[in-house]
Structures are given as C-alpha cells and as structure tokens.
Design an enzyme around this catalytic site. Structure first.
Site, short mmCIF file in Angstrom:
data_model
loop_
_atom_site.label_atom_id
_atom_site.label_comp_id
_atom_site.label_asym_id
_atom_site.label_seq_id
_atom_site.Cartn_x
_atom_site.Cartn_y
_atom_site.Cartn_z
N CYS A 72 37.15 -95.14 -97.53
CA CYS A 72 36.58 -95.39 -98.86
C CYS A 72 35.08 -95.17 -98.93
CB CYS A 72 36.89 -96.83 -99.30
SG CYS A 72 38.64 -97.19 -99.56
N HIS A 85 32.10 -98.22 -102.72
CA HIS A 85 33.02 -99.05 -101.93
C HIS A 85 32.83 -100.53 -102.19
CE1 HIS A 85 35.72 -100.26 -98.88
NE2 HIS A 85 34.83 -100.60 -97.99
#
Length: 494
Positions: free
Chosen positions: A74, A136
């Site tokens: 991510c 993220h």
C-alpha cells in the site's frame, strides 16, 4: 470611436476566452480502491463474480488490461501514484508504519520537495478535495497516515486519520470457540485476517460514508473545476461487509482460484507460506474467498453510486474518471495471501480511464503500463504541466488508440525480507520476467500460462526473450529507505 469599439471588442473577446477556458477545464473523479485484484468481470471474470458497475465503467472507459502497480504494498504504491516517482528511484519499497503526516518526504531525499498530484491540480486552478484512503492508512491504526494535509483544499474527517472512526466491526468470536487452531495470521483475537458478515446497514459502513461525501462534492456549486479523490477501503482485510453481500455468494458455490500442488517448487519463496498452511489446515479457504468476493461486490455497489451521481450532475459531460487499485491480491495462489510478491497476480491491477472526447470508450488496451503513468496522463488531459519529478509517461495516445502497443514494459519493484537488494518485475504484452534480490530468476509466458505455473527462466529457447526483458530492469536502483525517526511526522509510541 471605432478605436474605442475595437478596444472593447478585444477586451470582451479576451474575457470570453478566459471564461471559456475555465469552464472547459475538465473535472477529475479520481477513484482509488484498496487491494482489488483482477477477479472483476471486465478482467479475469472469476467464476460467479458479480460486478455490474465495473462492467458499466469499462463500457465508458479504456480498460488497461495489462496495468501494474509500482510496488506490491500500500504505502510505496500510493506514494508512487501520488508523486509520480517510482520506488526504484525513491527507495520506498515496503510499508512503513508509525507516521502522522507525509513522512515519505523524509523517508526519501528524492521526495523531499515532490509535488503531490492533488497539489499540482490545486496550483493550476482546481479545487482539490479528498476522502477515504488515498495515502496509506489502516482501519485499525488511528492517526497512522502518510497523507499530506497541505495538498488538499478540504478532506473528509481528517487527512491524518481518514477512516478509522467510520469502520465499525462485527462481534468477534475467539478462534478457539470456533474450533480453529492457534496461529491465525495477524492474531486470532483481532481476526483482522478474517471474514464475517455485519448486521449493519450499508449506510453505516466506511466506504458508504466516503461515497456520500463524494456525491455531495460532485453536486457542489463551484467557481473552479474540481479534482475529487475518493479512496475506498474494501476489499482490504478484514473482509467485513453487510450480510447482503455475503448472501450473494453461497459458500457451496464459491470457486477457489486455479492452483496446483507444489507451485513454489520452481519459484521464489515469499516467506508467507505459513498463512496458507493455517487457512488450509482450518478449512477456511472457501470462507475467506467468500468474504473477499462479498467485499468486491460491496465496493462495486459503491462505484455504482458514484457513477449514478456523476451522470445526474452538471459535471457529467466534462469529467475525467480514473479508477485504479494500489496492487493486486492473492487468495491462496502460489500459497500466498495478500500481496508482497512480484507475480502477475500480485501486481496486475484494475485501471480504467474515461476522458471526455478523447478516450475510445469500451475498448481494451494491452499496453504494459505502470501506475506511475497516471500523474503525467492526468496532467496532459487537463493541459497542465507535468513536473520533472515524474518517472511515468502519458497514456493519452493509448486512450485515443487502445490498439496501440509499444515495446515499453511495466516495472514493479519490492525488497523481500532477508534480502539486501531490491527485486524487480517487468511485463510486456506477453511475457513476465522477475529478477530477485538474491539472484533467482523467473520468466512466464502469460499467453500460454496465465497463472504462472511454469518458470521458463532456465530453458534455453527462451533466453533471447529473457535477455530482452532484462534490459528493462533498473541498473542502479535506489537502496531501501528506512523509517526516519527524527522526522516531525514520525508518530512516537506512548
């Protein structure tokens, strides 16, 4: 008198042209979906998958069927998309936790002064607003976010804690009370690696709340064009969505992904085989697949709500739509779960672009692309400059002619635990080559072997193909970045 009239005419024309240029600037609906792989109907069409709104988007977009993330995690993937800087240059290859703000500016010197995509649009006359997961963050880590608050005019809830407060969880039953063994990945009590229907209305779920906000932004009256970023969290774990989505997938009808025994015999180990062992020992594969499919259909519904709102709004004729996922995802393929690998299943992502008057809608493009191409593509479509920081290339020519396929390859990079140098994977329109940090190599013919069951790297007749793809591997890739604990954005533990 004639001179005065002529001067007024010039002024009026100038004002008219200025006004027209502002109105003509395209809006951007920028949709990010977390952990969404290629199971959706416009891509691999996993047996039984129900994703009508992805089909709907595909019919009005160019569907890039050979798109790959810059990194299979991510944090590095999202930083790469939002700055246009590839991990092989920034050194950000893995997730790094414990941040409260854009610590990536201190994780990599290359990114210290990078202009975020939304900021670039904001600097060129756009309202830049965002909601949900763009940089993220996680549902269960409040305040741990790598977002840059200065890159937005407005953000739903809090850019540094955008989703933790809006995702409730079902009642958790301890594994031992469910007859399951100890050793569940990420912990048996938390069941973050798990699937469970929620006795909750859609309206109370996090992504629904984000889409409600986005619909309001779409309908808002503005004096500027809008850049609206919508970050949807499902189908990220835990696979917990309202029961109606689970009901769409009866357990006895759930199809597992195609797999073979001993698939890792000729492949690089991802060091996560223990996850798969726990799943199979506890007969949880179908159950977890059901949760993942339910979460995909849930997010498909949210996509439909966005498209409905856009179609009914004044923005409908003049809005670019871009939809992407931060990386692919494994549900047991190659004994892997989640991401953190470099196979096609891990790196290939849904990626759609609709550009009014430009994109050849309803077509597929097989050109190998990397998500770092998003930044320069949007800049060209909006007729704003592309900053020098960008590593990708504009895809506008492929939007106009999706049949165009060049020799350019995609590039995905990652550094595996226990290895001292990064690994890289490249794809063209048929083959995939992976060069690992420990010297191991893999080569797959995705036309004949789409599931990457047979590693061809050591077979002599494929040596020329391998050597050609090796030329796309970075020769001087950046060393892996580490957590800078002296960064003002480092979140110190209490």
């Amino acid at each position: 008198m004639m001179k005065t009239i002529r001067s007024l005419s010039i002024i009026i024309s100038f004002l008219y042209l200025c006004g027209t240029s502002v109105v003509a600037k395209p809006n951007v609906l920028f949709i990010s979906i977390d952990d969404l792989n290629d199971y959706i109907s416009p891509l691999d069409n996993h047996p039984g998958i129900i994703t009508p709104n992805f089909d709907r988007l595909a019919k009005r977009s160019v569907n890039f069927t050979n798109a790959h993330c810059a990194a299979p995690a991510c944090h590095p993937s999202r930083v790469a998309v939002m700055t246009g800087v590839h991990p092989s240059r920034s050194g950000i290859y893995r997730n790094m936790f414990g941040a409260h703000g854009p610590r990536w500016r201190h994780e990599s010197k290359v990114l210290e002064k990078a202009v975020v995509l939304s900021q670039m649009f904001r600097d060129h006359g756009y309202d830049a607003v965002g909601g949900g997961k763009i940089f993220h963050t996680l549902q269960w880590t409040p305040g741990d976010s790598q977002n840059d608050p200065t890159a937005w005019d407005d953000y739903l809830i809090d850019p540094l804690d955008p989703i933790s407060s809006i995702w409730p969880r079902p009642k958790l039953i301890p594994d031992k009370d469910n007859g399951l063994t100890e050793g569940r990945p990420l912990g048996g009590n938390s069941q973050l690696f798990g699937a469970a229907p929620m006795e909750l209305k859609n309206e109370k779920t996090g992504d629904h709340i984000v889409v409600d906000w986005a619909i309001n932004e779409i309908n808002k009256k503005r004096s500027k064009p809008a850049f609206i970023a919508v970050g949807l969290f499902r189908p990220h774990i835990p696979w917990e969505v309202p029961k109606e989505w689970f009901d769409m997938y009866p357990l006895d009808k759930v199809a597992l992904p195609k797999h073979i025994k001993d698939d890792l015999n000729d492949a690089h180990s991802h060091k996560r085989e223990g996850w798969h062992k726990w799943v199979t020992n506890n007969k949880q594969w179908e159950h977890l697949m059901r949760g993942y499919l339910a979460s995909i259909s849930y997010v498909d519904y949210q996509l439909g709500r966005l498209l409905d709102a856009l179609d009914k709004s004044p923005l409908s004729k003049n809005t670019i739509i871009v939809l992407w996922s931060d990386h692919g995802f494994h549900i047991g393929e190659k004994e892997n779960w989640e991401k953190f690998a470099l196979w096609d299943q891990t790196t290939r992502v849904p990626f759609f672009i609709h550009a009014p008057g430009i994109s050849a809608n309803g077509k597929e493009c097989k050109q190998a692309v990397t998500l770092t191409d998003i930044y320069p593509t949007l800049c060209e479509l909006a007729k704003i400059p592309t900053p020098n920081q960008c590593d990708g290339s504009s895809l506008v020519k492929h939007l106009e002619d999706p049949a165009l396929v060049t020799k350019r390859t995609s590039l995905t990079s990652f550094q595996f635990w226990g290895e001292k140098t990064p690994s890289h994977a490249v794809s063209d329109d048929r083959y995939r080559y992976i060069s690992y940090g420990d010297g191991f190599e893999e080569l797959y013919d995705l036309k004949e072997d789409p599931h990457e069951f047979k590693n061809l790297a050591k077979i002599a007749k494929y040596s020329q193909i391998k050597e050609r793809l090796i030329k796309s591997i970075p020769k001087n890739a950046a060393k892996i970045s580490r957590i800078p604990k002296d960064s003002p954005h480092h979140k110190k533990r209490k």
